[in-house]
Design a protein around this motif. Structure first.
Motif, short mmCIF file in Angstrom:
data_model
loop_
_atom_site.label_atom_id
_atom_site.label_comp_id
_atom_site.label_asym_id
_atom_site.label_seq_id
_atom_site.Cartn_x
_atom_site.Cartn_y
_atom_site.Cartn_z
N LEU A 106 1.23 3.67 -10.28
CA LEU A 106 1.47 2.74 -9.19
C LEU A 106 0.55 1.53 -9.29
N ARG A 107 -0.73 1.77 -9.60
CA ARG A 107 -1.67 0.65 -9.71
C ARG A 107 -1.32 -0.25 -10.89
N ALA A 108 -0.76 0.34 -11.95
CA ALA A 108 -0.35 -0.47 -13.10
C ALA A 108 0.78 -1.43 -12.73
N ARG A 109 1.46 -1.14 -11.62
CA ARG A 109 2.54 -2.01 -11.14
C ARG A 109 2.13 -2.78 -9.89
N ASP A 110 0.83 -2.92 -9.72
CA ASP A 110 0.25 -3.78 -8.68
C ASP A 110 0.42 -3.25 -7.26
N TYR A 111 0.55 -1.93 -7.11
CA TYR A 111 0.48 -1.33 -5.78
C TYR A 111 -0.96 -0.95 -5.48
N SER A 112 -1.32 -1.03 -4.21
CA SER A 112 -2.58 -0.47 -3.75
C SER A 112 -2.31 0.99 -3.39
N VAL A 113 -3.15 1.91 -3.87
CA VAL A 113 -2.88 3.33 -3.71
C VAL A 113 -3.98 4.01 -2.90
N GLN A 114 -3.57 4.76 -1.88
CA GLN A 114 -4.45 5.65 -1.14
C GLN A 114 -3.97 7.07 -1.42
N HIS A 115 -4.80 8.07 -1.18
CA HIS A 115 -4.34 9.44 -1.40
C HIS A 115 -4.92 10.37 -0.35
N ALA A 124 11.44 3.67 -8.93
CA ALA A 124 12.65 3.00 -8.43
C ALA A 124 12.89 3.35 -6.98
N ARG A 125 12.62 4.60 -6.62
CA ARG A 125 12.84 5.01 -5.23
C ARG A 125 11.80 4.41 -4.29
N VAL A 126 10.58 4.23 -4.79
CA VAL A 126 9.57 3.53 -4.00
C VAL A 126 10.02 2.10 -3.74
N ARG A 127 10.50 1.44 -4.77
CA ARG A 127 10.98 0.05 -4.60
C ARG A 127 12.14 0.00 -3.61
N ALA A 128 13.05 0.97 -3.71
CA ALA A 128 14.20 0.98 -2.81
C ALA A 128 13.77 1.20 -1.37
N ALA A 129 12.80 2.09 -1.14
CA ALA A 129 12.32 2.35 0.22
C ALA A 129 11.68 1.11 0.82
N ILE A 130 10.91 0.41 0.02
CA ILE A 130 10.27 -0.82 0.50
C ILE A 130 11.31 -1.89 0.77
N ARG A 131 12.31 -1.98 -0.11
CA ARG A 131 13.36 -2.98 0.07
C ARG A 131 14.14 -2.73 1.36
N VAL A 177 4.38 2.60 2.51
CA VAL A 177 5.30 3.69 2.15
C VAL A 177 4.46 4.92 1.83
N VAL A 178 5.01 6.11 2.12
CA VAL A 178 4.32 7.37 1.86
C VAL A 178 5.13 8.20 0.87
N VAL A 179 4.45 8.72 -0.14
CA VAL A 179 5.04 9.70 -1.06
C VAL A 179 4.42 11.04 -0.68
N LEU A 180 5.24 11.97 -0.18
CA LEU A 180 4.73 13.16 0.52
C LEU A 180 5.24 14.45 -0.11
N ASP A 181 4.31 15.32 -0.50
CA ASP A 181 4.67 16.68 -0.94
C ASP A 181 4.91 17.54 0.29
N LEU A 182 5.85 18.47 0.20
CA LEU A 182 6.11 19.37 1.33
C LEU A 182 5.13 20.53 1.37
N GLY A 183 4.69 21.01 0.20
CA GLY A 183 3.85 22.21 0.14
C GLY A 183 2.38 21.87 0.25
N LEU A 184 1.93 21.50 1.43
CA LEU A 184 0.53 21.15 1.65
C LEU A 184 -0.26 22.35 2.15
N PRO A 185 -1.58 22.36 1.96
CA PRO A 185 -2.37 23.56 2.30
C PRO A 185 -2.56 23.79 3.79
N LYS A 202 0.83 -1.20 0.00
CA LYS A 202 0.00 0.00 0.00
C LYS A 202 0.87 1.26 0.00
N VAL A 203 0.61 2.15 -0.94
CA VAL A 203 1.32 3.42 -1.05
C VAL A 203 0.33 4.55 -0.79
N LEU A 204 0.69 5.44 0.13
CA LEU A 204 -0.12 6.63 0.38
C LEU A 204 0.52 7.81 -0.34
#
Length: 225
Positions: free
Chosen positions: A21-30, A110-117, A48-56, A3-5
């Motif tokens: 991400l879904r095309a590569r068989d990840y479950s995606v939340q947002h 690639a960085r998502v895969r590395a973080a999970i690894r 794993v979380v993919v996070l923007d810094l500039g949030l409202p 699961k990737v947020l």
């Protein structure tokens, strides 16, 4: 399924990331803001979380800070901020990686895969480390200093384990970056400066005068035990 947020306030970018991400068989939340992201992390337990810094609402760095109070969840920062101080602050607060916009989708994946690894390394090669000031059990991922538990992120564990495979031996900057972050990171030496400084604050009795995590200037690092 992993699961990737994805946390970003740009709907088009969230949609693009979700499709890839879904095309590569990840479950995606947002989530489109920091508070929703924190709630999702607490309730849905992403891998794993993919996070923007500039949030409202909350700044992304504050989100990292709050997550790190209780979790070693891998966090990849995704931001339009190119200033090195922003990168250092995000990494210093516990982010595992930092990708600047615009970015290539293959690079991000690639960085998502590395973080999970890094989080799922199954067979530690390093023996337990015990010093007068701290102990490290790599098999169970348990760290203590003066008898009190220490919270280490997956990336911090990977850095320490790489150094602990041969205690006292120099590990070059390029080898350490390649082992922990993967091929293509050999020149990102600022990662090492930030992470080693953070580990010294957590482990060393006098971080400004390290006894255990030693630097060979311009060459690499060694763990002296």
């Amino acid at each position: 399924m992993i699961k990737v947020l994805v946390v970003d306030d740009e709907p088009a970018l969230v949609r693009t990331l979700s499709i890839n991400l879904r095309a590569r068989d990840y479950s995606v939340q947002h989530a489109f803001d920091g508070r929703t992201a924190l709630q999702s992390i607490a309730e849905d337990a992403p891998d794993v979380v993919v996070l923007d810094l500039g949030l409202p609402d909350l700044d992304g760095v504050e989100v990292i800070r709050r997550v790190r109070r209780t979790s070693d969840l891998p966090i990849i920062v995704l931001s339009a901020r190119h200033d090195s101080d922003d990168k250092v602050e995000a990494l210093d607060e516990g982010a595992d990686d930092y990708v600047t916009k615009p970015f290539g989708m293959d690079e991000l994946l690639a960085r998502v895969r590395a973080a999970i690894r890094r989080r799922t390394v199954a067979t530690p090669r390093a023996q337990p480390v015990r010093t007068a000031d701290f102990s490290l059990d790599f098999a169970d991922r348990v760290a203590q200093r003066d008898g009190a538990p220490i919270k280490l992120t997956p990336t911090e564990w990977h850095v320490l384990e790489t150094l602990a495979i041969q205690p006292g031996h120099l590990v070059s900057q390029a080898d350490l970056l390649r082992e922990v972050w993967g091929p293509g990171y050999e020149k990102d030496t600022h990662y090492l400066r930030v992470y080693v400084a953070g580990l010294r604050r957590k482990l060393e009795p006098e971080p400004a005068r390290p006894r255990y995590l030693l630097t060979d200037p311009g060459q690499g690092y060694r763990l002296s035990v």
